[in-house]
Design a protein around this motif. Structure first.
Motif, short mmCIF file in Angstrom:
data_model
loop_
_atom_site.label_atom_id
_atom_site.label_comp_id
_atom_site.label_asym_id
_atom_site.label_seq_id
_atom_site.Cartn_x
_atom_site.Cartn_y
_atom_site.Cartn_z
N ALA A 294 0.83 -1.21 0.00
CA ALA A 294 0.00 0.00 0.00
C ALA A 294 0.87 1.26 0.00
N LEU A 295 1.99 1.22 0.70
CA LEU A 295 2.89 2.36 0.71
C LEU A 295 3.47 2.61 -0.68
N ARG A 296 3.80 1.52 -1.38
CA ARG A 296 4.35 1.70 -2.73
C ARG A 296 3.31 2.29 -3.68
N THR A 297 2.04 1.99 -3.41
CA THR A 297 0.98 2.58 -4.22
C THR A 297 0.78 4.05 -3.87
N ALA A 298 0.80 4.34 -2.56
CA ALA A 298 0.60 5.72 -2.12
C ALA A 298 1.79 6.61 -2.43
N TYR A 299 2.98 6.02 -2.37
CA TYR A 299 4.22 6.76 -2.64
C TYR A 299 5.03 5.99 -3.68
N PRO A 300 4.65 6.08 -4.95
CA PRO A 300 5.32 5.29 -5.99
C PRO A 300 6.81 5.57 -6.02
N PRO A 301 7.63 4.52 -5.99
CA PRO A 301 9.08 4.75 -6.04
C PRO A 301 9.50 5.26 -7.41
N SER A 302 10.48 6.14 -7.42
CA SER A 302 11.03 6.61 -8.69
C SER A 302 11.92 5.52 -9.28
N ASP A 303 12.20 5.64 -10.56
CA ASP A 303 13.01 4.61 -11.21
C ASP A 303 14.45 4.71 -10.72
N PRO A 304 15.23 3.61 -10.85
CA PRO A 304 16.60 3.59 -10.31
C PRO A 304 17.48 4.72 -10.83
N ALA A 305 17.35 5.06 -12.10
CA ALA A 305 18.20 6.12 -12.66
C ALA A 305 17.90 7.46 -12.00
N THR A 306 16.63 7.74 -11.80
CA THR A 306 16.25 9.00 -11.15
C THR A 306 16.75 9.03 -9.71
N ARG A 307 16.63 7.90 -9.02
CA ARG A 307 17.11 7.83 -7.63
C ARG A 307 18.62 8.04 -7.57
N ALA A 308 19.33 7.38 -8.47
CA ALA A 308 20.79 7.50 -8.49
C ALA A 308 21.21 8.94 -8.76
N ALA A 309 20.51 9.59 -9.68
CA ALA A 309 20.83 10.99 -9.98
C ALA A 309 20.57 11.89 -8.79
N ALA A 310 19.45 11.65 -8.10
CA ALA A 310 19.12 12.45 -6.92
C ALA A 310 20.15 12.24 -5.82
N ARG A 311 20.58 10.99 -5.65
CA ARG A 311 21.58 10.71 -4.62
C ARG A 311 22.91 11.37 -4.96
N ALA A 312 23.31 11.28 -6.23
CA ALA A 312 24.57 11.91 -6.65
C ALA A 312 24.51 13.41 -6.45
N ALA A 313 23.36 14.01 -6.76
CA ALA A 313 23.22 15.46 -6.58
C ALA A 313 23.30 15.84 -5.11
N ALA A 314 22.68 15.02 -4.26
CA ALA A 314 22.72 15.31 -2.82
C ALA A 314 24.14 15.19 -2.28
N GLU A 315 24.87 14.19 -2.75
CA GLU A 315 26.24 13.99 -2.27
C GLU A 315 27.17 15.10 -2.75
N ALA A 316 26.87 15.64 -3.94
CA ALA A 316 27.75 16.66 -4.50
C ALA A 316 27.32 18.07 -4.16
N ALA A 317 26.15 18.23 -3.54
CA ALA A 317 25.61 19.57 -3.29
C ALA A 317 26.54 20.35 -2.36
N PRO A 318 26.96 21.54 -2.77
CA PRO A 318 27.78 22.37 -1.88
C PRO A 318 26.94 22.87 -0.72
N ARG A 319 27.54 22.91 0.43
CA ARG A 319 26.82 23.32 1.62
C ARG A 319 27.49 24.53 2.22
N GLU A 320 26.68 25.46 2.70
CA GLU A 320 27.25 26.64 3.35
C GLU A 320 28.13 26.20 4.51
N GLY A 321 29.30 26.81 4.60
CA GLY A 321 30.19 26.46 5.70
C GLY A 321 30.96 25.18 5.44
N ALA A 322 30.94 24.67 4.19
CA ALA A 322 31.61 23.40 3.90
C ALA A 322 33.12 23.48 4.13
N HIS A 323 33.67 24.73 4.17
CA HIS A 323 35.11 24.88 4.40
C HIS A 323 35.48 24.47 5.83
#
Length: 705
Positions: free
Chosen positions: A239-268
Motif C-alpha cells: 500500500a505504501l508503494r501505491t501511495a508513494y510510488p518509487p522513482s526509477d533507479p536512474a532517477t534515484r541514483a541521480a538524486a543521490r549523486a546530486a545530494a552527495e555533490a551539493a555544496p553546503r554553506e560552511g563546507a570549508h
C-alpha cells in the motif's frame, strides 16, 4: 534574550574540552539568523557541552536559556533545540546503575538527576509546541512530551487529540512513536496507549500510520499484535508503494549523486552535525517515503527473538519492486543474522539474487553480508560464483591510503569453501599489491587453496619490510600460508624473522612456522635463538612455534613458566595458552597456574583455568573460574567449549553440561552487541562454531587434539 547570562560564572565550569567560557557564544549561535552559525553552535553543544550524553555543571546552567530559545518563535530550527533538551533531560539511571557508581561517578549521576528535574519542570512549554507553525518543532515536540512531562495521562490525551488535526505525515508518525514511548515509560498509561495503537493499526488509516502503530505495539505491547503480523505488514508495504510510488533507479541514483555533490554553506569548516545531515540527505535522496525504513527497523527491533516472523518479513522485503526497500532489507537482514540464531537459507538465497542488481550499493551490501555470514552463505553459492565470473576486472577494491580488499562476492565464495573462487584468487596474486583480507579468503577455501601455495610464496618473497603493514603486505600472506600449513614456504617465512619487519609480523611469522609443524624443522635453530633473546611476550610466541615444530617440551617449558611470573598480563595469558597445549607434560606449571586463578584480571584467570583443564582436568575450582568467565565475558565461550570438547569432561549431569545445554537453548547469539559498532566480521562464524562445540562436548567430545 538571555537575561542574567552574564551573571553565570561560566569560566569556573568545564565541559568536555576545557573551560566553559565559550558556552554563551554557543547559545547565541543557536539564535543566529545565519544557518552556518546555528549549525556550528549546535555541533558545539553536542560536542562539548553535552558530549556523548554527558551532563556537566555548564550543561545544567544552559537549560533555562535553551527553554528561552524554544519559546521564541523568531528563532529558526527550534526543533533541534527541543531535541537537545530532550537528550539532556531524558537520561535515566536505573537502580543497578546507581548501585555500581564509584565515588568519581557520583557527581555525574547527580548532574543527570538535576538535569532531568530541571527539564521536566519546564516541560509544559512543549505542550504549546504540538501545534507550532514550524514543522521541525512539531516533529520534535511529541517525543519531548512523552519523555519529560510529569503527567503521562494528559500527554496521551494531547497526542490523541492532535493526531487528526496534524497535516504532516511524518509528524503524525512522531505522535504515534511518542505514544509508544509513553507506554514503555509509564505503567499508568500503558494499557490505554496500547489500546489506542491497536485501533490505529486496525482501522482504515493511512498505511504509514498503521505501520507505525504496529511497530510501537511490538515495542510496548507485543501480546496485542495481530497473529497475522507478517502478511499484514507486507500488505502495508504494498500500500505504501501505491501511495508513494518509487522513482526509477536512474532517477534515484541521480538524486543521490546530486545530494552527495551539493555544496553546503560552511563546507570549508564542516561540523559533525553537518556531515550527519549531509549523509542523511544523500541516503533519503530519491526515496518517496524515506521514513518507512525507520518504521521497519523499529518493528524488526521490537520483534526481537521472533526470528521466523522476521525472516518471513525480510523475504517479502527482499523481493520488493522498490530498490530502496531491497537495500533496507539487506541491512535489516544483517541486523537479524548478527544478533539471533535461526534458519536463514531463504534470506541467503534472496541475498544471492541481489548480486545481479545494477546498483552497486545494493550489490555490495548483499555481497558484504554474504561474506560476513561465512558458511551460512552456502545457499547463495551459485549466485556468488556467477557474480565472480562476471567481475574478472574488479576482484580487488582499492581504498584510501592504498589499502586493498577483495570483492565481497569473491570473499564470500571463498568463505564457504567453494573451489570456484580459486581461479580468481590466483589471478589476484598475479597483480600488484596484497588485499588485506586475502588470508581470511584462503583460510575459508581450505584445502582447495593448496594450488595457491607457490604464488603465495613468491608474493611473500617480494614484500619488503618498508611497504608491509598490518592491513596489507606480509600479514595476509603469512595468514594464508599458515592456514594451508605450507611448510615449503619456511624459507620465505624465516626472512620475515631475519629482516626488520614490524613486531606483529614477526609474531605472525612464528605462528605460520608453528602451523607448518615438523615440516619446518629447518627453522628450529633460529626460532630457539629468537626465543632466548626476546622479551617475554615474543619469547612465548617463539616457544609456541618451537614446540609445534620440534615437540621439544624440555626447552620451551622453562621459558613458559618464567613468563607466568611476568607483570604483563598479555605475556602471562599467552604462556598459559601454550602450557595448555602441552597438556600433562606441563604438570610442573600447575602450582603457578592455580595461583593465577585469583588474579585481578578475569582474562588471566580464564586462561589459567583453561590451561589447568588441559593439563590436569576440570576441578570444581577451575570450573568456577570458567563459569564466571563464561557469564561475564561471552567472548571466552568458544575457547571454553573447545576445551570441554577436547578434554571430554562435559559429562551429562555436570555443571558444564548444564551450561552448554543452556547455551544451545538460547536464541540470542552469545556475542551479539548493540550500537553502531555492535559487531565484528567474525562474530557470526564464532557463534556458529560455539554451537557446534557445545553439541560435540555434550556428545562426549573428540578427545585431545
Amino acid at each position: 534574550m538571555f537575561a542574567g547570562i552574564d551573571e553565570v560564572d561560566w569560566a569556573s565550569m568545564e565541559h568536555a574540552y576545557g573551560p566553559a567560557d565559550d558556552v554563551p557564544a554557543l547559545l547565541a549561535g543557536l539564535a543566529s539568523a545565519d544557518p552556518v552559525q546555528r549549525e556550528r553552535a549546535l555541533d558545539g553543544m553536542y560536542g562539548a557541552v553535552h558530549h556523548q550524553g554527558d551532563v556537566y555543571a555548564c550543561t545544567l546552567a544552559c537549560i533555562p536559556f535553551l527553554f528561552e530559545l524554544v519559546a521564541d518563535p523568531s528563532v529558526a530550527e527550534r526543533g533541534s533545540i527541543v531535541e537537545l533538551l530532550t537528550s539532556i533531560g531524558g537520561i535515566e539511571l536505573d537502580e543497578d546503575d546507581e548501585e555500581e557508581l564509584d565515588e568519581d561517578e557520583i557527581e555525574g549521576a547527580a548532574n543527570y538527576a538535576m538535569a532531568a528535574a530541571a527539564v521536566c519542570a519546564g516541560a509544559e512549554v512543549f505542550v504549546g509546541l504540538l501545534a507550532d507553525a514550524d514543522r521541525g518543532v512539531r516533529l520534535a515536540a511529541p517525543l519531548a512530551l512523552a519523555t519529560l512531562h510529569a503527567d503521562p495521562p494528559r500527554v496521551l490525551a494531547l497526542l490523541r487529540k492532535r493526531l487528526p488535526a496534524e497535516p504532516d505525515e511524518e509528524v503524525r508518525l512522531a505522535l504515534v512513536e511518542a505514544a509508544g514511548r509513553l507506554a514503555l515509560r509509564h505503567d499508568t498509561v500503558a494499557e490505554a496507549a496500547a489500546h489506542w495503537l491497536s485501533r490505529l493499526a486496525m482501522q482504515e488509516y493511512a498505511p504509514g500510520l498503521r505501520l507505525a502503530a504496529l511497530a510501537q505495539l511490538a515495542r510496548c505491547a507485543p501480546g496485542a499484535l495481530p497473529v497475522d503480523i507478517v502478511p499484514r505488514v507486507a500488505d502495508l508495504l504494498r500500500a505504501l508503494r501505491t501511495a508513494y510510488p518509487p522513482s526509477d533507479p536512474a532517477t534515484r541514483a541521480a538524486a543521490r549523486a546530486a545530494a552527495e555533490a551539493a555544496p553546503r554553506e560552511g563546507a570549508h569548516a564542516p561540523t559533525l552535525i553537518g556531515q550527519l545531515r549531509a549523509l542523511q540527505a544523500a541516503e533519503e535522496a530519491g526515496r518517496s517515503a524515506p521514513w518507512a525504513a525507520d518504521l521497519l527497523r523499529t518493528l524488526h527491533g521490537a520483534l526481537g527473538d521472533r526470528v521466523e516472523d522476521r525472516v518471513a518479513l525480510l523475504a517479502d522485503q527482499l523481493c520488493s519492486p522498490d530498490e530502496a526497500q531491497r537495500l533496507d532489507a539487506v541491512r535489516m537482514s544483517g541486523g537479524l543474522i548478527r544478533a539471533w540464531r535461526g534458519s536463514y537459507d531463504e534470506v541467503v538465497r534472496l541475498l544471492g539474487e541481489l548480486l545481479g542488481e545494477p546498483d552497486l550499493r545494493l550489490r555490495d551490501a548483499a555481497g558484504g553480508l554474504l561474506s560476513e555470514v561465512q558458511r551460512l552463505a552456502a545457499p547463495a553459492a551459485d549466485a556468488l560464483a556467477a557474480r565472480v565470473a562476471v567481475t574478472h576486472n574488479s576482484w580487488v577494491r582499492e581504498w584510501q591510503y592504498g589499502q586493498r580488499s577483495l570483492d565481497p562476492a569473491l570473499r564470500a565464495l571463498a568463505n564457504i569453501g567453494d573451489p570456484r573462487a580459486l581461479p580468481a584468487l590466483g589471478s589476484v596474486l598475479e597483480r600488484p599489491g596484497v588485499p588485506r583480507d586475502l588470508g581470511h579468503a584462503v583460510a575459508g577455501l581450505g584445502p582447495a587453496a593448496l594450488p595457491l601455495a607457490g604464488a603465495l610464496r613468491r608474493k611473500l618473497a617480494g614484500v619488503s619490510a618498508a611497504d608491509s603493514s598490518e592491513d596489507g603486505g606480509a600479514a595476509p600472506l603469512l595468514a594464508a600460508l599458515a592456514s594451508l600449513r605450507a611448510d615449503e614456504a619456511t624459507p620465505e617465512v624465516l626472512r620475515v624473522l631475519r629482516e626488520p619487519f614490524a613486531s606483529h609480523l614477526r609474531s605472525s611469522a612464528l605462528g605460520a612456522l608453528g602451523s607448518f609443524g615438523p615440516g619446518a624443522r629447518g627453522a628450529v635453530e633460529e626460532v630457539e635463538a629468537l626465543m632466548r633473546r626476546s622479551p617475554a611476550r615474543e619469547a612465548v610466541d617463539a616457544a609456541d612455534a618451537l614446540y609445534s615444530v620440534s615437540g621439544d617440551v624440555d626447552t620451551v617449558l622453562p621459558v613458559l613458566i618464567d613468563a607466568l611470573m611476568e607483570e604483563e598480563a598479555l605475556a602471562v595469558r599467552a604462556a598459559s595458552r601454550v602450557l595448555g597445549r602441552l597438556g600433562a607434560r606441563a604438570a610442573v606449571a600447575v602450582p603457578r597456574l592455580r595461583a593465577l586463578l585469583d588474579h585481578d584480571e578475569i582474562w588471566v584467570r580464564v586462561d589459567a583455568a583453561l590451561a589447568l583443564c588441559e593439563i590436569s582436568g576440570l576441578s570444581a575450582r577451575t570450573w568456577q573460574v570458567l563459569l564466571d568467565g563464561w557469564t561475564r565475558q561471552p567472548y571466552v565461550r568458544v575457547r571454553v567449549a573447545d576445551a570441554l570438547t577436547r578434554t571430554g569432561v562435559a559429562a551429562a549431569g555436570s555443571g558444564a553440561a548444564r551450561t552448554l545445554r543452556a547455551e544451545l537453548s538460547s536464541v540470542r547469539r552469545h556475542n551479539a552487541r548493540d550500537g553502531a559498532f555492535g559487531f565484528g566480521t567474525s562474530d557470526i562464524a564464532a557463534d556458529e562454531r560455539l554451537l557446534t562445540l557445545c553439541r560435540q562436548a555434550l556428545l562426549g567430545g573428540g578427545g585431545r587434539g
